[in-house]
Enzyme design. Sequence first.
Site, PDB file in Angstrom:
ATOM      1  CB  SER A 179       6.586   2.309   3.434  1.00 56.68           C
ATOM      2  OG  SER A 179       6.386   0.939   3.237  1.00 56.68           O
TER       3      SER A 179
ATOM      4  CG  HIS B 140      11.357   0.162   3.048  1.00 57.41           C
ATOM      5  ND1 HIS B 140      10.847   0.390   1.781  1.00 57.41           N
ATOM      6  CD2 HIS B 140      10.298   0.261   3.895  1.00 57.41           C
ATOM      7  CE1 HIS B 140       9.538   0.621   1.859  1.00 57.41           C
ATOM      8  NE2 HIS B 140       9.189   0.558   3.124  1.00 57.41           N
TER       9      HIS B 140
END
Length: 275
Positions: free
Chosen positions: A102, A245
């Site tokens: 991320s 994610h």
Amino acid sequence: MSQTLRFATADLETGLRLRYAEQGDPTGPAIILLHGYSDSWFSWSEVPPRLSPAYHVFALDQRGHGDSERPADGYGVSDFAADVLAFMNAAGLPTATVVGHSMGSRIAQRVASIAPRRIERLVLVGSSASRIAAVDELYAAVQTLDDPVPAQFVREFQASTIHRPVAGAFCERVVAESLKVPARVWRATAAGWFAEKRWAEPERLGMPVLIVWGDQDAYFLREHQDVLAAKLPDATLTVYSGTGHSVHWEEPQRFARDLEAFVSEPGPVAAYRVG
């Protein structure tokens, strides 16, 4: 294959005191793990024990996060990237594979752009080639934060990064690590992370790149992965079905296996895999 992590601090040439976890053979190939927004080394805690002890693995607490120092300013992407290169200098690492999740993937891209000859391979987890609407929404939300940062806000944010359930104790530790981060660092890091619309600099990223994405990622979509992969000259896109994610939380065994296979492959690795 379970191993014991060692913890230490490094005084960097950037002026920062940085805490990190380390394991493996000091003479082995180096792997540096960069966590996501508000996380710490603990974000990667399920991965190193599953890697061969032949690798020299480092999981960093990046500036302002975990138990590293929290300077008054300097939370731009270039500041974080400079810390990574300074850490490599302090640790005596001429080259390394850099793995970023991320926000960490944004920093990893910048590190590879600044010093491409020092980055053997690049792994981008839950990443993108540019800023996206979902990230802008998160940026707007954190601008309202003040100390103490509400635990409920942190729990909801971290829950949004997963699709499959993970152990409750692990989740609570993730939240506890995020609660170490003061509101000013949440805001400053968000401002630095989201300041630039263009993330990837493909003309500088000539090393092999592994892109790992969960197809239930609530932030970065399939189209973002396709654009990122198309921009990079030597990229492998691996899709984890039914995963969110934070794929390394939901499938640490598979992620460790894929990482080790990627690092050990000789030469170009351009491919496309869905699984």
